[in-house]
Write an enzyme that holds these catalytic residues in place. Structure first.
Site, short mmCIF file in Angstrom:
data_model
loop_
_atom_site.label_atom_id
_atom_site.label_comp_id
_atom_site.label_asym_id
_atom_site.label_seq_id
_atom_site.Cartn_x
_atom_site.Cartn_y
_atom_site.Cartn_z
N ASP A 369 0.81 -1.22 0.00
CA ASP A 369 0.00 0.00 0.00
C ASP A 369 0.85 1.27 0.00
O ASP A 369 2.03 1.25 0.36
CB ASP A 369 -0.89 0.05 1.25
CG ASP A 369 -2.06 -0.92 1.16
OD1 ASP A 369 -2.03 -1.81 0.27
OD2 ASP A 369 -2.99 -0.81 1.97
N ASP A 370 0.19 2.35 -0.36
CA ASP A 370 0.66 3.73 -0.17
C ASP A 370 1.74 4.20 -1.14
O ASP A 370 2.22 5.32 -1.03
CB ASP A 370 1.18 3.97 1.27
CG ASP A 370 0.08 3.81 2.31
OD1 ASP A 370 -1.08 3.59 1.91
OD2 ASP A 370 0.38 3.89 3.52
N HIS A 420 -6.00 3.02 -4.13
CA HIS A 420 -5.91 3.29 -2.69
C HIS A 420 -6.25 4.77 -2.44
O HIS A 420 -5.74 5.37 -1.49
CB HIS A 420 -4.51 2.94 -2.18
CG HIS A 420 -4.41 2.79 -0.68
ND1 HIS A 420 -5.37 2.18 0.09
CD2 HIS A 420 -3.43 3.18 0.18
CE1 HIS A 420 -4.98 2.20 1.36
NE2 HIS A 420 -3.82 2.82 1.44
N HIS A 424 -5.63 9.41 0.46
CA HIS A 424 -5.60 8.59 1.67
C HIS A 424 -6.49 9.12 2.79
O HIS A 424 -6.08 9.17 3.96
CB HIS A 424 -4.16 8.44 2.17
CG HIS A 424 -3.90 7.15 2.89
ND1 HIS A 424 -4.05 7.01 4.25
CD2 HIS A 424 -3.53 5.94 2.45
CE1 HIS A 424 -3.75 5.78 4.61
NE2 HIS A 424 -3.44 5.09 3.53
N HIS A 511 3.79 -2.21 3.09
CA HIS A 511 3.88 -0.89 2.46
C HIS A 511 5.21 -0.77 1.72
O HIS A 511 6.27 -0.91 2.35
CB HIS A 511 3.75 0.22 3.51
CG HIS A 511 2.41 0.19 4.20
ND1 HIS A 511 2.15 -0.67 5.24
CD2 HIS A 511 1.27 0.88 3.98
CE1 HIS A 511 0.89 -0.50 5.64
NE2 HIS A 511 0.34 0.45 4.89
#
Ligand code: NI
Length: 542
Positions: A369-370, A420, A424, A511
């Site tokens: 993620d991210d 995603h 955020h 991540h």
């Protein structure tokens, strides 16, 4: 007249007629062709709007592959990094996007910001982020209520005006313990040539005459909008301008003013912005201000002017050096990546990857993620390849925008890409149109990079509900194993979590923006491989 003469006349007339008729027919035919062509083009464009877009995109792709001159023209402003294939690595080669996330019980916060090559510029940005984090901590502690989530979202828009001149606008949305949230803006003008960070007030002549000009122009603009006119308190606006509190940045030939909630209007109006022609406020600007806001050309600044406007970097700010997320590393070129990987291989050579040849009877989906991140994601890709592993990357739209080439690499190596969101946020705190925007903007950016849209999304903080899910056709994907890599920053701890929680059909949350996560990856994949896992994308375990 004899017969032969009559025949000659008839023949001449016939030849002339044939010539005329041929001429007319040819003319009609050519015109007819043109009409047909344009008509059929229009119809096919209308009927196959998407296909036309696709074929234009294909051509755009080809153009890019060839590193064509046209494309250079289009992006002459960007001066983007290109690797050996001539592809862009990042949108602006001077900038790396950073994101810090806090995902605790009842606390959902994310801070996105750009870092430049210059420590002085970065100090100003990092100080702002640090202040934001502290403010949120204070507020959320003060207002803490059981079962009430507090959220904080700081994101930015960075635009390049000209060589080395940028505008940076932060948007800051805080929502504490279910209380009404508020939005605030922070605007900067960044000179990446002489390493100055300006605000609009640095360019205003500090005299009543200049303030009067600004007040006249701004209030006239406000009066054009019924709502604004109703809520704005004009005496407050006047004070606000006299106290040099205006927040603004140039956008083409206009100046955009950002007003925070309660700055000059009743809370009902919220934060708002206004655009006015720069020409109209020209006489309120200093000479340096005219060069930067109107000419937008740093090379036109004289030495004297430079000395006049030099902003001293605040020395008292201690840039957090220990936290790896704050260490700026240049986006690696392919060559660098190769070299760094070789170094990495020396530390942890490929032959140390002990695959005991266990039959792969189970499946597990590793997800990242991210990202993507210019310095860490390429390493993740190299390691995944060594294990012949396929993974899924839940990408942040704003990072996709700045790292298009990495997005393409992820796709080309057979990994899945998911949504995603852009910024955020905790989606359950947003209105429907905001949720849709978070999804759609990200999908559009991913499609620009790889030619297709994601089929799944991962809600930030795993926070979603039925009304969020119904805003998209994408399937929500959470996880079964939370490595808490963002929190521990410890490769050994990450491995222990995986050892204790792995299961067939599991989904691992990691991540790809942390160096410590990259450092854990060889051990994690070696362990799982020896447990008989095949590494697949989330589509294959759902
Ligand atoms: Ni996240």
């Amino acid at each position: 007249m004899n017969v032969s003469k009559i025949l000659k006349v008839i023949l001449t007339v016939m030849i002339l007629l044939v010539l005329i008729v041929t001429g007319v027919l040819t003319y009609l035919w050519i015109n007819g062709q043109d009409d047909d062509n344009s008509a059929s083009k229009q119809v096919s464009q209308k009927m196959n709007g998407n296909e036309t877009d696709e074929s234009q995109k294909d051509e755009a792709d080809k153009t890019e592959e060839k590193n064509d001159d046209h494309q250079k023209e289009d992006e002459s402003k960007d001066k983007a990094i290109r690797n050996e294939d001539g592809e862009k690595n990042t949108l602006y080669d001077e900038v790396e996007v950073q994101m810090d996330v806090i995902d605790e019980h009842n606390i959902h916060a994310s801070y996105q910001y750009p870092l430049f090559h210059d420590d002085g510029i970065n100090k100003v940005i990092l100080q702002f982020i640090k202040e934001q984090k502290m403010l949120f901590e204070q507020e959320s502690t003060r207002m803490e209520k059981a079962n009430q989530i507090s959220t904080h979202n700081v994101n930015f828009k960075l635009d390049k005006l000209s060589e080395n001149l940028y505008t940076l606008v932060f948007e800051n949305t805080m929502n504490v313990s279910g209380a009404n949230g508020y939005v605030q803006y922070k605007t900067w003008i960044i000179d990446n040539k002489n390493y100055n960070v300006f605000t609009f007030k640095d360019f205003i002549i500090n005299e009543p005459k200049a303030h009067d000009i600004l007040y006249k122009v701004i209030s006239a603009e406000i009066k054009k909008d019924k709502d604004k006119d109703f809520y704005v308190d004009y005496p407050t606006l006047k004070d606000y301008i006299q106290n040099n509190q205006l927040r603004a940045y140039p956008k083409g030939e206009k100046i955009v003013f950002n007003f925070n909630e309660y700055d000059v209007a009743a809370g009902a109006l919220g934060a708002f912005s206004l655009e006015v022609s720069t020409e109209k406020i020209k006489d309120s600007l200093t000479d340096e201000g005219k060069v930067i806001l109107i000419d937008q050309d740093l090379t036109k600044l004289t030495d004297k002017q430079l000395a006049q406007i030099r902003v001293d970097t605040p020395e008292h700010i201690d840039v957090p050096k220990t936290e790896e997320d704050h260490t700026y590393t240049e986006a690696p070129s392919s060559e660098d990546t190769q070299q760094e990987n070789n170094t990495k291989n020396n530390e942890k050579p490929t032959n140390q990857v002990v695959d005991k040849g266990v039959p792969k009877t189970k499946k597990i989906a590793v997800t990242f993620d991210d990202g993507p991140n210019g310095s860490t994601t390429p390493h993740v890709l190299e390691i995944l390849d060594k294990f012949n592993a396929k993974a899924t990357f839940y990408m942040i739209g704003s990072k996709v925008k700045y790292n298009q080439n990495i997005v393409r690499q992820v796709h080309e190596r057979g990994h899945q890409i998911g949504n995603h969101t852009m910024n955020h946020p905790d989606l359950t705190t947003l209105g429907q149109s905001q949720i849709k925007q978070e999804f759609d903007e990200t999908n559009d950016l991913i499609q620009q990079a790889i030619g297709e849209k994601p089929s799944t999304f991962r809600p930030p903080y795993g926070s979603t509900n039925a009304s969020v899910n119904q805003m998209t056709d994408m399937k929500p994907v959470l996880w079964t194993i939370d490595t808490e890599d963002w929190k521990s920053h410890d490769p050994q701890a990450i491995l222990e979590v995986v050892k204790a929680n792995h299961q067939d059909g599991g989904i691992v949350l990691m991540h790809d923006i942390h160096k410590t996560t990259v450092d854990s990856l060889v051990d994690v994949l070696t362990f799982l491989s020896n447990e008989g896992y095949e590494f697949v994308t989330v589509d294959e375990v759902m």
